[in-house]
Design a protein around this motif. Sequence first.
Motif, short mmCIF file in Angstrom:
data_model
loop_
_atom_site.label_atom_id
_atom_site.label_comp_id
_atom_site.label_asym_id
_atom_site.label_seq_id
_atom_site.Cartn_x
_atom_site.Cartn_y
_atom_site.Cartn_z
N GLU A 43 37.82 40.61 37.85
CA GLU A 43 39.10 41.27 37.61
C GLU A 43 40.20 40.06 37.66
OE1 GLU A 43 40.24 44.99 38.96
OE2 GLU A 43 38.43 45.47 39.38
N ASP A 45 39.68 36.88 37.18
CA ASP A 45 39.41 36.13 36.19
C ASP A 45 40.42 36.20 34.94
OD1 ASP A 45 37.58 34.56 37.54
OD2 ASP A 45 35.68 35.68 36.58
N THR A 46 41.02 37.54 35.01
CA THR A 46 41.60 37.93 33.74
C THR A 46 43.23 37.67 33.90
OG1 THR A 46 41.94 40.03 34.40
CG2 THR A 46 39.94 39.68 33.11
N GLU A 48 46.29 35.42 34.45
CA GLU A 48 46.91 34.12 33.97
C GLU A 48 48.11 33.84 35.09
OE1 GLU A 48 47.86 33.78 30.14
OE2 GLU A 48 45.83 34.06 29.36
#
Length: 547
Positions: A43, A45-46, A48
């Motif tokens: 999660e 990784d999503t 920004e």
Amino acid sequence: MADGKVTVIRADNVITMAAGEFDGPGGVVIKDGVITAVLPAAELDTIEGDETVDLGGRTLMPGFVDPHAHAEVAAKASFSMVDVRAPGCPSVAAVLDRLRTNLGRASDGWLVGQANLFFDQKLSDRRFPTRDELDSVSTDVAIAIRAGGHLSILNSRALQLAGIDDDYQAVDYSVTGKPSVQRDAAGQPTGVVTEMDKLLPFPALDRDQARQAVEAGIRDLFTANGVTTIGEISDSLEEGLEVYDAAIAAGRIAARIHIYLWTPGTVTLEQACGYRQWAELASDSTRLRIQGVKAFADGGYSAARAALSRPYAHGDGHNCGEIALSTEQIVELAQQTQRAGLQLAVHANGDRAQLEVCEALAAVGRTPQSPRIRIEHAGNFVPDYARLTKAWKTAGIVPVPQPVFIYNFAEFIPDYVGEYARDRQFPLRRMIDDGWPVSGSSDVWVGSEIGQTNPFLSIASAVARRTFHGHQLDSAQQVSIYEALRMHTVGGAYALGEEPTRGSLEAGKYADLIALDRNPLETPVDELRDIVVDDVFLGGERVFSRS
């Protein structure tokens, strides 16, 4: 951290210390110094962020919370005193050699050495240096060895400067307990004095030296060991509180410090409760604030001044220690601090002191919004578990034990108070199972152990229950590594009344984080003390990096 900036800190292993949260690969999302999310790696990784800090194979966890420390005193001791602590100085001869070597460091005619609690039991000679032995180092320089904050050994010149002669009568009370002067068969002072450190004319650091000592001490003793919040027992205003304020405001100290004003050691009770009229702090209140009041109800075991229900094992068979506070004083402390919105922390080592403090507190009306009242050292020596815990519950107090004292002195307590004490110390397993919010704190002061501010020494002590000489304390009271970590994070925050803002990695809490060189949950017990803190983040900002 800049307003609106989003930072992601990730690691291959995360220990959140929070119920229901994940442990494993992942990290935290931070905005404006506060955690906004704690996510597993997939999660994360999503997300920004404006900045990503990848800690790789290190372990990320919340910063440690030390709810009871005398950081100013410990910092000044490290800065100005000669270190004669065992095992660094293993014998009386080594202590005398260390003092001789450092005679050039004498200040204002004094040379002060820092020794451990129960120093006589930790030296191979199993005794203190004598007055004559200290005189062999010098009769011109006043020499004092401070073996903890409750007992000192003085040479002839130090006794003279302190005004302690054949006719000297100790005062009835000092800020740490009832003072005494040990005498030989002829009535001569032996050089050993107890509960008198605040009465002795030790040299003081000037303002600049105090600043250097405190700033270096916080960095080296606490921040470098991953401690991000400190419950500080004040020792002075000008050299303590003001130094903290200036250094924190200028960014030279990176910690959250909650001050407990020591009464009457630093200020009167009235001054403490009226602190808003005189304490104008420049620092952000999330970094520095006056949290409470600290008072002493009895003294220490090493000075035989902790107040017990049974007589000490040595002496005349009648000494049960001394109670330093009356019922009326305890009630007044509680009532005034509650009205001022300050947390009361009462030092009560012995079981009799705790029982009398609890009896007085039980009569003090409190509301659910009132600050929690703490009894410092409750949970260390527990000769009658059922009776003491009933008193704690009736009084509504929070016990604040020091698991690191298992290492410091647990093996020596039976020789002082009686053999019955051997298996009645630090019942941490039972306390946790009974639902008590157990914390871990250093109580670092003059004469603390080398490394006492490193939470991993305390954690190892709680888990392994090994004493100074490697003896095993009652193994039935061992706790798990996870439980010990929780004591030094969540438990410490609870003792301070700050669990909504720190102690675990959860959304809404301060981004006070540490990165470890290994996972403590997978570390052999005998290697816990070797764990290294690589990085420290305070409010999401990196404030320490070992590299």
